[in-house]
Motif scaffolding. Structure first.
Motif, mmCIF file in Angstrom:
data_model
loop_
_atom_site.group_PDB
_atom_site.id
_atom_site.type_symbol
_atom_site.label_atom_id
_atom_site.label_comp_id
_atom_site.label_asym_id
_atom_site.label_seq_id
_atom_site.Cartn_x
_atom_site.Cartn_y
_atom_site.Cartn_z
ATOM 1 N N HIS A 147 -30.128 6.986 8.922
ATOM 2 C CA HIS A 147 -28.775 7.526 9.033
ATOM 3 C C HIS A 147 -27.959 6.828 10.119
ATOM 4 N N LEU A 148 -28.609 6.423 11.218
ATOM 5 C CA LEU A 148 -27.880 5.835 12.334
ATOM 6 C C LEU A 148 -28.211 4.357 12.536
ATOM 7 N N GLY A 149 -29.471 3.994 12.309
ATOM 8 C CA GLY A 149 -29.896 2.619 12.555
ATOM 9 C C GLY A 149 -29.242 1.598 11.638
ATOM 10 N N ILE A 150 -29.117 1.930 10.357
ATOM 11 C CA ILE A 150 -28.489 0.994 9.416
ATOM 12 C C ILE A 150 -27.020 0.756 9.766
ATOM 13 N N PRO A 151 -26.217 1.799 10.049
ATOM 14 C CA PRO A 151 -24.843 1.536 10.502
ATOM 15 C C PRO A 151 -24.777 0.697 11.780
ATOM 16 N N VAL A 152 -25.708 0.903 12.709
ATOM 17 C CA VAL A 152 -25.748 0.091 13.921
ATOM 18 C C VAL A 152 -26.004 -1.371 13.566
ATOM 19 N N SER A 153 -26.939 -1.602 12.653
ATOM 20 C CA SER A 153 -27.233 -2.967 12.216
ATOM 21 C C SER A 153 -26.027 -3.609 11.554
ATOM 22 N N LEU A 154 -25.330 -2.857 10.714
ATOM 23 C CA LEU A 154 -24.146 -3.388 10.039
ATOM 24 C C LEU A 154 -23.044 -3.749 11.030
ATOM 25 N N ALA A 155 -22.923 -2.963 12.090
ATOM 26 C CA ALA A 155 -21.844 -3.186 13.057
ATOM 27 C C ALA A 155 -22.142 -4.318 14.030
ATOM 28 N N LEU A 156 -23.411 -4.481 14.411
ATOM 29 C CA LEU A 156 -23.734 -5.390 15.505
ATOM 30 C C LEU A 156 -24.407 -6.694 15.083
ATOM 31 N N LEU A 157 -24.985 -6.727 13.875
ATOM 32 C CA LEU A 157 -25.774 -7.891 13.486
ATOM 33 C C LEU A 157 -25.250 -8.507 12.189
ATOM 34 N N PRO A 158 -25.586 -9.777 11.924
ATOM 35 C CA PRO A 158 -25.212 -10.389 10.642
ATOM 36 C C PRO A 158 -25.865 -9.659 9.475
ATOM 37 N N SER A 159 -25.292 -9.818 8.290
ATOM 38 C CA SER A 159 -25.795 -9.098 7.115
ATOM 39 C C SER A 159 -27.230 -9.478 6.787
ATOM 40 N N GLN A 160 -27.668 -10.695 7.198
ATOM 41 C CA GLN A 160 -29.042 -11.112 6.920
ATOM 42 C C GLN A 160 -30.078 -10.251 7.634
ATOM 43 N N ALA A 161 -29.645 -9.526 8.670
ATOM 44 C CA ALA A 161 -30.572 -8.675 9.425
ATOM 45 C C ALA A 161 -30.850 -7.354 8.730
ATOM 46 N N LEU A 162 -30.094 -7.023 7.696
ATOM 47 C CA LEU A 162 -30.244 -5.722 7.041
ATOM 48 C C LEU A 162 -31.635 -5.512 6.464
ATOM 49 N N SER A 163 -32.192 -6.557 5.866
ATOM 50 C CA SER A 163 -33.511 -6.394 5.256
ATOM 51 C C SER A 163 -34.564 -6.079 6.314
ATOM 52 N N PHE A 164 -34.419 -6.642 7.527
ATOM 53 C CA PHE A 164 -35.361 -6.341 8.601
ATOM 54 C C PHE A 164 -35.190 -4.896 9.074
ATOM 55 N N SER A 165 -33.943 -4.454 9.177
ATOM 56 C CA SER A 165 -33.674 -3.073 9.578
ATOM 57 C C SER A 165 -34.234 -2.097 8.543
ATOM 58 N N ILE A 166 -34.090 -2.445 7.273
ATOM 59 C CA ILE A 166 -34.611 -1.579 6.212
ATOM 60 C C ILE A 166 -36.137 -1.588 6.213
ATOM 61 N N GLY A 167 -36.742 -2.744 6.567
ATOM 62 C CA GLY A 167 -38.197 -2.794 6.689
ATOM 63 C C GLY A 167 -38.698 -1.834 7.746
ATOM 64 N N TYR A 168 -37.984 -1.767 8.876
ATOM 65 C CA TYR A 168 -38.346 -0.803 9.930
ATOM 66 C C TYR A 168 -38.176 0.623 9.421
ATOM 67 N N ASP A 169 -37.066 0.888 8.760
ATOM 68 C CA ASP A 169 -36.803 2.240 8.259
ATOM 69 C C ASP A 169 -37.866 2.668 7.256
ATOM 70 N N LEU A 170 -38.289 1.735 6.411
ATOM 71 C CA LEU A 170 -39.333 2.043 5.434
ATOM 72 C C LEU A 170 -40.627 2.416 6.130
ATOM 73 N N ALA A 171 -41.014 1.632 7.137
ATOM 74 C CA ALA A 171 -42.251 1.927 7.875
ATOM 75 C C ALA A 171 -42.162 3.275 8.581
#
Length: 307
Positions: free
Chosen positions: A101-125
């Motif tokens: 709920h919060l981590g993905i929006p943070v990733s979208l705001a602060l990091l390039p779009s290529q980082a989304l898959s890594f953020s989602i990998g963390y969320d999945l774990a």
């Protein structure tokens, strides 16, 4: 500038949700089920397709499992830490963050779009672990820790997790000849779901103040050590392990920011479902969310200075 963008995207939605939660707290429980069952999987599909899927997502997932698992072992191994983090909700709240709920929006705001898959990998774990360990920790009987029931529970978590549904959906979409069209069509709904997810976080915060729950403020001293572990020690541990294993800067930044997210609302949901430690879980979620509005930008600035 990116930090200003983060605040401009997060704060209005959290504030709006908070105001709604003050007067209509039950709205969160009405929105959450369809959002979790349908909205978040669709959103994750859109985000994964937009950022691109590759094997490094599973590298991020494995790194996340290692870091979270290592922190749990540390907490349970040292007697002094185990005594301070004695309650089940404190243990879960120290290691599992609101990465969806919060981590993905943070990733979208602060990091390039290529980082989304890594953020989602963390969320999945994180999602898989919290919904497999959580019910077991809150259970009355230790027999649920072993045998067929434990494996059945884990399999149910794997198949019903929003992160798993989104990952599987994105995988099959990539196999179709309409990959580009579906990706474009899902981008707008994905952002709408993120907006709703942030509002639910705000509604939850507002509901803590709209009910007779005086323990939120009084429990700060109890949840303080968990806040320190979750918001400072876990990101530091993730950064250290990322350097040890030689992760790329982009993956390292994505995983550290996910580790810096406040305590997951899942911890509160598990406490409410079991009827145990609800006030402790609510206090931990509320305080960690408020404090993270300062610690996440600080964490990002530290990463920028290191890189």
């Amino acid at each position: 500038m990116l930090i200003l963008r983060l605040f401009s995207e997060l704060l209005p939605l959290l504030a709006l949700g908070y105001l709604i939660g003050r007067f209509k707290a039950e709205l969160a429980s009405q929105i959450a089920p369809p959002l979790i069952n349908f909205g978040i999987p669709v959103s994750l599909m859109g985000l994964l397709l937009k950022s691109g899927m590759d094997w490094r997502l599973f590298e991020a997932l494995a790194m996340s499992l290692l870091t979270i698992g290592l922190l749990i072992v540390v907490i349970r191994t040292f007697p002094k830490i185990r005594t301070i983090i004695g309650k089940r909700s404190l243990l879960l709240g120290s290691v599992f963050g609101n990465s969806g709920h919060l981590g993905i929006p943070v990733s979208l705001a602060l990091l390039p779009s290529q980082a989304l898959s890594f953020s989602i990998g963390y969320d999945l774990a994180s999602t898989l672990l919290v919904w497999s360990l959580g019910p077991i920790l809150f259970a009355n009987s230790s027999s649920e820790l072993k045998g067929r029931a434990a494996w059945t529970n884990l399999l149910g978590v794997l198949t019903s997790s929003p992160a798993t549904k989104g990952l599987v959906g994105a995988f099959f979409v990539q196999l179709t000849p309409w990959n580009d069209q579906i990706t474009s069509a899902l981008w707008a709904p994905s952002r709408i779901v993120i907006v709703l997810a942030l509002m639910i976080v705000g509604i939850r915060l507002g509901s803590f103040g709209s009910v007779n729950n005086p323990g939120i403020r009084n429990l700060f001293s109890l949840v303080g050590p968990s806040l320190l572990i979750k918001l400072m020690f876990l990101p530091a541990l993730m950064l250290t392990l990322a350097k040890v294993f030689g992760l790329s800067t982009l993956m390292s930044n994505a995983l550290v920011l996910q580790a810096a997210t406040p305590t997951a609302i899942s911890v509160l949901l598990l406490a409410e479902a079991s009827g145990k430690e609800q006030h402790v879980a609510a206090s931990l979620v509320a305080w960690s969310t408020l404090i993270s509005l300062a610690t996440i930008p600080i964490c990002y600035l530290v990463l920028q200075s290191i890189n």
